[in-house]
Design a protein around this motif. Structure first.
Motif, PDB file in Angstrom:
ATOM      1  N   SER A 171       0.900  -1.214  -0.097  1.00 60.27           N
ATOM      2  CA  SER A 171      -0.016   0.003  -0.132  1.00 60.27           C
ATOM      3  C   SER A 171       0.750   1.234   0.115  1.00 60.27           C
ATOM      4  O   SER A 171       1.762   1.399   0.830  1.00 60.27           O
ATOM      5  N   TYR A 172       0.489   2.140  -0.940  1.00 66.25           N
ATOM      6  CA  TYR A 172       1.412   3.459  -1.055  1.00 66.25           C
ATOM      7  C   TYR A 172       0.266   4.529  -0.806  1.00 66.25           C
ATOM      8  O   TYR A 172      -0.900   4.252  -1.429  1.00 66.25           O
ATOM      9  N   TYR A 173       0.960   5.618  -0.186  1.00 65.85           N
ATOM     10  CA  TYR A 173      -0.113   6.865   0.103  1.00 65.85           C
ATOM     11  C   TYR A 173       0.621   7.906  -0.743  1.00 65.85           C
ATOM     12  O   TYR A 173       1.817   8.266  -0.350  1.00 65.85           O
ATOM     13  N   ASP A 174      -0.295   8.502  -1.354  1.00 67.53           N
ATOM     14  CA  ASP A 174       0.318  10.178  -1.969  1.00 67.53           C
ATOM     15  C   ASP A 174      -0.467  11.255  -1.391  1.00 67.53           C
ATOM     16  O   ASP A 174      -1.779  11.206  -1.094  1.00 67.53           O
ATOM     17  N   SER A 175      -0.016  12.191  -0.853  1.00 65.67           N
ATOM     18  CA  SER A 175      -0.853  13.385  -0.327  1.00 65.67           C
ATOM     19  C   SER A 175      -0.048  14.912  -0.742  1.00 65.67           C
ATOM     20  O   SER A 175       1.243  15.083  -0.780  1.00 65.67           O
ATOM     21  N   THR A 176      -0.860  15.839  -0.812  1.00 63.85           N
ATOM     22  CA  THR A 176      -0.442  17.117  -1.105  1.00 63.85           C
ATOM     23  C   THR A 176      -1.275  18.177  -0.210  1.00 63.85           C
ATOM     24  O   THR A 176      -2.301  18.119  -0.264  1.00 63.85           O
ATOM     25  N   ARG A 177      -0.433  19.020   0.338  1.00 59.93           N
ATOM     26  CA  ARG A 177      -1.056  20.187   1.146  1.00 59.93           C
ATOM     27  C   ARG A 177      -0.299  21.226   0.750  1.00 59.93           C
ATOM     28  O   ARG A 177       0.776  21.416   0.645  1.00 59.93           O
ATOM     29  N   ILE A 178      -1.164  22.226   0.436  1.00 55.22           N
ATOM     30  CA  ILE A 178      -0.909  23.572   0.213  1.00 55.22           C
ATOM     31  C   ILE A 178      -1.640  24.684   1.232  1.00 55.22           C
ATOM     32  O   ILE A 178      -2.931  24.697   0.990  1.00 55.22           O
ATOM     33  N   PHE A 179      -0.738  25.384   1.851  1.00 58.90           N
ATOM     34  CA  PHE A 179      -1.466  26.328   2.811  1.00 58.90           C
ATOM     35  C   PHE A 179      -1.771  27.628   2.266  1.00 58.90           C
ATOM     36  O   PHE A 179      -0.991  28.010   1.310  1.00 58.90           O
ATOM     37  N   LEU A 201       5.603   6.558  16.575  1.00 60.85           N
ATOM     38  CA  LEU A 201       5.581   7.901  15.891  1.00 60.85           C
ATOM     39  C   LEU A 201       7.183   8.193  15.320  1.00 60.85           C
ATOM     40  O   LEU A 201       6.885   8.938  14.450  1.00 60.85           O
ATOM     41  N   ASN A 202       8.118   7.769  15.770  1.00 54.42           N
ATOM     42  CA  ASN A 202       9.258   7.632  15.069  1.00 54.42           C
ATOM     43  C   ASN A 202       9.360   7.255  13.670  1.00 54.42           C
ATOM     44  O   ASN A 202       9.963   7.668  12.723  1.00 54.42           O
ATOM     45  N   ILE A 203       8.834   6.174  13.689  1.00 51.50           N
ATOM     46  CA  ILE A 203       8.604   5.396  12.232  1.00 51.50           C
ATOM     47  C   ILE A 203       7.849   6.403  11.410  1.00 51.50           C
ATOM     48  O   ILE A 203       8.135   6.510  10.222  1.00 51.50           O
ATOM     49  N   PHE A 204       6.854   6.856  11.722  1.00 54.43           N
ATOM     50  CA  PHE A 204       5.682   8.125  10.889  1.00 54.43           C
ATOM     51  C   PHE A 204       6.926   9.061  10.432  1.00 54.43           C
ATOM     52  O   PHE A 204       6.802   9.385   9.380  1.00 54.43           O
ATOM     53  N   VAL A 205       7.624   9.687  11.458  1.00 59.01           N
ATOM     54  CA  VAL A 205       8.588  10.825  11.106  1.00 59.01           C
ATOM     55  C   VAL A 205       9.484  10.468   9.992  1.00 59.01           C
ATOM     56  O   VAL A 205       9.681  11.005   9.174  1.00 59.01           O
ATOM     57  N   LYS A 206      10.031   9.423  10.242  1.00 64.88           N
ATOM     58  CA  LYS A 206      11.215   8.680   9.263  1.00 64.88           C
ATOM     59  C   LYS A 206      10.666   8.519   7.851  1.00 64.88           C
ATOM     60  O   LYS A 206      11.078   9.010   6.791  1.00 64.88           O
ATOM     61  N   ASN A 207       9.402   8.047   7.897  1.00 65.06           N
ATOM     62  CA  ASN A 207       8.792   7.761   6.511  1.00 65.06           C
ATOM     63  C   ASN A 207       8.355   9.316   6.004  1.00 65.06           C
ATOM     64  O   ASN A 207       8.455   9.369   4.737  1.00 65.06           O
ATOM     65  N   LYS A 253       4.508   8.174  -2.674  1.00 64.56           N
ATOM     66  CA  LYS A 253       4.597   6.657  -2.462  1.00 64.56           C
ATOM     67  C   LYS A 253       5.168   6.329  -1.043  1.00 64.56           C
ATOM     68  O   LYS A 253       6.139   5.467  -0.817  1.00 64.56           O
ATOM     69  N   MET A 254       4.561   6.852  -0.158  1.00 61.51           N
ATOM     70  CA  MET A 254       4.978   6.829   1.192  1.00 61.51           C
ATOM     71  C   MET A 254       4.193   5.161   1.720  1.00 61.51           C
ATOM     72  O   MET A 254       3.236   4.881   1.059  1.00 61.51           O
ATOM     73  N   PHE A 255       5.147   4.261   2.317  1.00 60.89           N
ATOM     74  CA  PHE A 255       4.686   3.221   2.810  1.00 60.89           C
ATOM     75  C   PHE A 255       5.068   2.843   3.958  1.00 60.89           C
ATOM     76  O   PHE A 255       6.201   3.597   4.369  1.00 60.89           O
TER      77      PHE A 255
END
Length: 178
Positions: free
Chosen positions: A54-62, A107-113, A136-138
């Motif tokens: 499973s891969y996750y793509d996301s875009t944020r523009i403030f 949470l460290n795994i998440f930050v690393k990714n 392509k975050m996984f």
């Protein structure tokens, strides 16, 4: 004799982290709700299943510079017998979070990714009209313990900008045999 025990201990420790995991982390659904349209020009996400991952793509523009950015996140897990476990429920300052090592291993795994799959350096203040994307975050099972129980999970992530709820992300997935 002590030398033999030390060598065996090191061998077991190294193999525990090098062995192929007998499970796979599968993301089934990712939903975003943009609660405050005055904060984001764009906030979207897509989920892709490619080669049994499973891969996750996301875009944020403030719309404007952001320096007061908090996240509330909770992770719930249900074992196969429907026993529910709350893994964590935390609220933190994103600016501090990105710059410091966290005590919570997940949470460290998440930050690393996030850092590995970002198109730009994630740091405060977040700039207006700049694209902050994850591509392509996984989640690599090798980052997790060898013995993770099978079951399903739900991760709620709430984005608080200037102490106001701005967006909500819900991720649902499963831990399945591999």
């Amino acid at each position: 004799m002590i030398k033999w025990f030390c060598i065996c201990g090191v061998f077991i420790f190294v193999n525990a982290f090098m062995d192929e995991r007998n499970y796979r982390i599968v993301l089934d659904e990712v939903n975003i709700t943009n609660i405050d349209p005055e904060v984001f020009v764009r906030f979207d996400c897509q989920l892709h299943q490619i080669n049994n991952r499973s891969y996750y793509d996301s875009t944020r523009i403030f719309k404007y510079d952001i320096d007061d950015f908090w996240i509330h996140t909770e992770l719930a897990f249900w074992k196969l017998n429907n026993q529910k476990m709350r893994i964590f429920d935390v609220k933190f300052d994103v600016c501090n979070f990105l710059n410091n090592i966290q005590k919570n291993r997940l949470l460290n795994i998440f930050v690393k990714n996030v850092k590995a799959h970002s198109n730009t350096e994630m740091k405060c203040p977040f700039k207006a009209n700049e694209s902050y994307s994850l591509e392509k975050m996984f989640f690599d099972e090798k980052d997790f313990p060898a013995n993770v129980p099978l079951g399903k999970f739900r991760n709620l992530i709430e984005f608080l900008i200037n102490q106001k709820l701005s967006a909500r992300l819900v991720i649902k997935g499963r831990i399945v045999p591999h």
